[in-house]
Design a protein around this motif. Structure first.
Motif, PDB file in Angstrom:
ATOM      1  N   UNK A  67       0.830  -1.213   0.000  1.00  0.00           N
ATOM      2  CA  UNK A  67       0.000   0.000   0.000  1.00  0.00           C
ATOM      3  C   UNK A  67       0.861   1.259   0.000  1.00  0.00           C
ATOM      4  N   UNK A  72       0.814   7.066  -3.161  1.00  0.00           N
ATOM      5  CA  UNK A  72      -0.623   6.903  -3.444  1.00  0.00           C
ATOM      6  C   UNK A  72      -1.357   6.293  -2.259  1.00  0.00           C
ATOM      7  N   UNK A  76      -4.548   7.907  -0.424  1.00  0.00           N
ATOM      8  CA  UNK A  76      -5.821   7.220  -0.169  1.00  0.00           C
ATOM      9  C   UNK A  76      -6.198   7.334   1.303  1.00  0.00           C
ATOM     10  N   UNK A 108      -8.039  14.252  -7.076  1.00  0.00           N
ATOM     11  CA  UNK A 108      -9.193  13.342  -7.171  1.00  0.00           C
ATOM     12  C   UNK A 108     -10.454  13.935  -6.532  1.00  0.00           C
TER      13      UNK A 108
ATOM     14  N   UNK B  56      -4.912  -2.180  -5.721  1.00  0.00           N
ATOM     15  CA  UNK B  56      -4.272  -1.168  -6.562  1.00  0.00           C
ATOM     16  C   UNK B  56      -4.928  -1.145  -7.944  1.00  0.00           C
ATOM     17  N   UNK B  65      -6.889   7.217 -12.993  1.00  0.00           N
ATOM     18  CA  UNK B  65      -6.878   6.484 -11.723  1.00  0.00           C
ATOM     19  C   UNK B  65      -5.781   5.418 -11.652  1.00  0.00           C
ATOM     20  N   UNK B  67      -2.642   3.431 -10.693  1.00  0.00           N
ATOM     21  CA  UNK B  67      -1.858   3.366  -9.441  1.00  0.00           C
ATOM     22  C   UNK B  67      -2.631   3.860  -8.223  1.00  0.00           C
ATOM     23  N   UNK B  68      -3.889   4.172  -8.386  1.00  0.00           N
ATOM     24  CA  UNK B  68      -4.706   4.590  -7.255  1.00  0.00           C
ATOM     25  C   UNK B  68      -4.844   3.415  -6.285  1.00  0.00           C
ATOM     26  N   UNK B  69      -4.805   3.717  -5.003  1.00  0.00           N
ATOM     27  CA  UNK B  69      -4.890   2.660  -3.985  1.00  0.00           C
ATOM     28  C   UNK B  69      -6.253   2.725  -3.306  1.00  0.00           C
ATOM     29  N   UNK B  70      -6.861   1.557  -3.116  1.00  0.00           N
ATOM     30  CA  UNK B  70      -8.118   1.480  -2.377  1.00  0.00           C
ATOM     31  C   UNK B  70      -7.972   0.468  -1.253  1.00  0.00           C
TER      32      UNK B  70
END
Lengths: 266, 280
Positions: A67, A72, A76, A108, B56, B65, B67-70
């Motif tokens: 992560x 990033x 997040x 974002x 990812x 979006x 490389x956006x991390x969730x």
């Protein structure tokens, strides 16, 4: 996931204020680094403080090398904090790497932000000879830095703390920062340091469409002055202010100057 | 033939030949562009679940979006609750967290395709700004896309795995201080490392034609002071397929300690030559 626990979140100041001030600390520090800044704003702002995962009193079990292998993951986390606390009209102050974390989150969720303040931040630390971009570091320097972190973390922490804090007349400041660095688990520190020093978010700067303040100190080995000039040139509505202190931590070494700069901007 | 059946066939045809020279990321990007083209979707997101804290965005179209991390938990729970089936929504459901809602802002129809394999867990999200008719032909097309993407996922996983192995062993073999020459018994292929390319005066290391290798080896042998003795031993060696070690080739300026080892495996057979330099 309990975000409040994960990030050791504290909401203080005027909880009924229409505007929010988020203070996000950089690598090796925690939310207490803003203690001298907070009193100047607690009457007028709801102030959100937290510790980034891996540092301070954040939940160490929430650290994932996947992560957080880029910033990033931290962006997040910031977005999750903003949505969990239902924050809007945000004035965001990010120190060091957290300046760019804020920029990423802003891109974002632009509608939630009013203003950005970037304190000793850089969109890229690595030089790029092909474009003549100067970030302050080259590959051999970074390799040596990571090698030193791996080989003798404690010695590296002491040396790095002195170099970035400066203020040799107040050695206790560098000593305290070194102690903070030593509290971070070595493997976590290396993952995060790599995420920071290899980041490249220059292309995000023109996407910022809120007023932005870039604060630069003198003799900051992490972020040379030319980087703040680059940011000023590439952020559409940007004001750049020089903070008259040396080193990478003006909120600690010159809090009154930082307060004055923020007040004049807000 | 309905439009969706034809689209499904086109998709299979166009993704059928895996270009092994391309990196896995490029293969995925072109396949997902095809998904977008096939479905006329407004957003495509491929999410990889990397660990308990990390989902990812590996690919997104448009690319904002990437490389956006969730945080993976809400979406993983949703997939498990529905038995890893494809999910079709006429309106965006509560996916458990605001971030996903923000990503899918403006999207009114959504398909969620779980792409789990033995080693990885992923999900593909396909979204449309306007309402989408999820009729049976459309669902068949999406099922076909799912099957093909799962195959691509396994193929690219294997490709990446073998490319990594190739890089690792190539690095090891080229940095070893001995000259290594492998002559495949199929008569068509051979391989030398950096040291061997220099020793045999070849233009470059790596794959070589056996004829070129044979010629270079003969020239090396001819430069040896004890070439007659080498020649006699070589005849015996090739007759009996035996392992030879500590075989001395005396050169003008140095000696070479040579080993010749027959390799006989199910998918590979030939001879491995190892030349070790000894100063005179």
């Amino acid at each position: 996931m309990d975000i409040i626990h994960r990030n050791n979140i504290h909401v203080i100041g005027n909880l009924n204020a229409p505007s929010t001030l988020i203070l996000n600390h950089g690598f090796g520090l925690d939310q207490t680094c803003f203690k001298d800044i907070i009193p100047a704003f607690e009457q007028d702002y709801k102030i959100v403080l937290f510790d980034n995962v891996g540092g301070g009193k954040s939940d160490i079990n929430a650290f994932s090398p996947k992560r957080y292998e880029t910033i990033n993951g931290y962006a997040t986390d910031l977005a999750e904090i903003i949505t969990a606390l239902e924050l809007s009209n945000i004035n965001y102050l990010g120190h060091s790497v957290s300046g760019m974390t804020g920029v990423l989150t802003y891109t974002h969720y632009p509608e939630r932000f009013s203003k950005l303040m970037l304190l000793g931040s850089s969109p890229r630390y690595l030089n790029e000879p092909t474009t003549n971009y100067v970030g302050g570091f080259d590959i051999p320097t970074l390799n040596s830095l990571f090698e030193a972190m791996e080989n003798n973390y404690h010695a590296w922490a002491a040396g790095f703390a002195k170099a970035v804090m400066r203020h040799e007349d107040k050695p206790e400041l560098a000593e305290e920062f070194a102690r903070n660095l030593e509290k971070i688990r070595q493997d976590i520190a290396i993952v995060v340091a790599k995420a920071i020093f290899y980041l490249d978010h220059r292309f995000e700067l023109p996407k910022i469409h809120v007023p932005t303040l870039v604060m630069q100190t003198a003799e900051d080995i992490a972020v040379p002055a030319v980087v703040s000039e680059y940011m000023e040139a590439h952020i559409p509505d940007c004001r750049r202010i020089k903070i008259h202190t040396e080193g990478h931590f003006p909120q600690i070494t010159a809090p009154h100057e930082v307060i004055a700069a923020i007040q004049s901007f807000l | 033939m309905s439009t969706w059946v034809r689209k499904a066939l086109d998709f299979v045809n166009q993704t059928g030949n895996l270009n092994k020279d391309k990196p896995a990321s490029n293969i995925w990007m072109s396949n997902l562009q095809l998904v977008r083209q096939t479905t006329e979707a407004d957003i495509i997101l491929l999410l990889d679940f990397e660990d308990e804290e990390t989902a990812k965005v590996k690919f997104s179209l448009p690319g904002s979006f990437n490389d956006f991390i969730l945080t993976p938990t809400p979406i993983q729970q949703l997939i498990r609750r529905n038995g890893s089936k494809i999910l079709y929504w006429d309106e965006i459901p509560a996916l458990g967290y605001q971030l996903m809602k923000d990503i899918l802002k403006g999207i009114s129809s959504l398909v969620l395709i779980p792409l789990n394999s033995m080693s990885t867990e992923s999900v593909l999200l396909i979204g449309w700004e306007s309402g989408q008719d999820f009729n049976s032909d459309f669902k068949d097309c999406i099922e076909t896309i799912k099957i093909r993407l799962k195959e691509t996922k396994e193929q690219t996983r294997q490709l990446t795995y073998f490319q990594k192995i190739a890089i690792r062993y190539s690095a090891i073999l080229h940095h070893i201080p001995h000259a290594l020459v492998f002559v495949n018994s199929d008569g068509f292929t051979g391989w030398v490392n950096d040291e061997a390319a220099a020793l045999l005066r070849l233009a470059s290391p790596g794959d070589q034609l056996p004829a070129i290798l044979s010629d270079a080896m003969t020239q090396l042998r001819d430069r040896a002071i004890n070439r007659e003795e080498i020649y006699k031993k070589a005849i015996r060696l090739f007759s009996y397929m035996e392992t030879v070690t500590n075989w001395e080739w005396q050169m003008e300026d140095r000696n070479l300690l040579v080993s010749c080892i027959p390799i006989d495996m199910q998918q590979l057979s030939g001879r491995l030559w190892i030349f070790e330099e000894r100063n005179k």
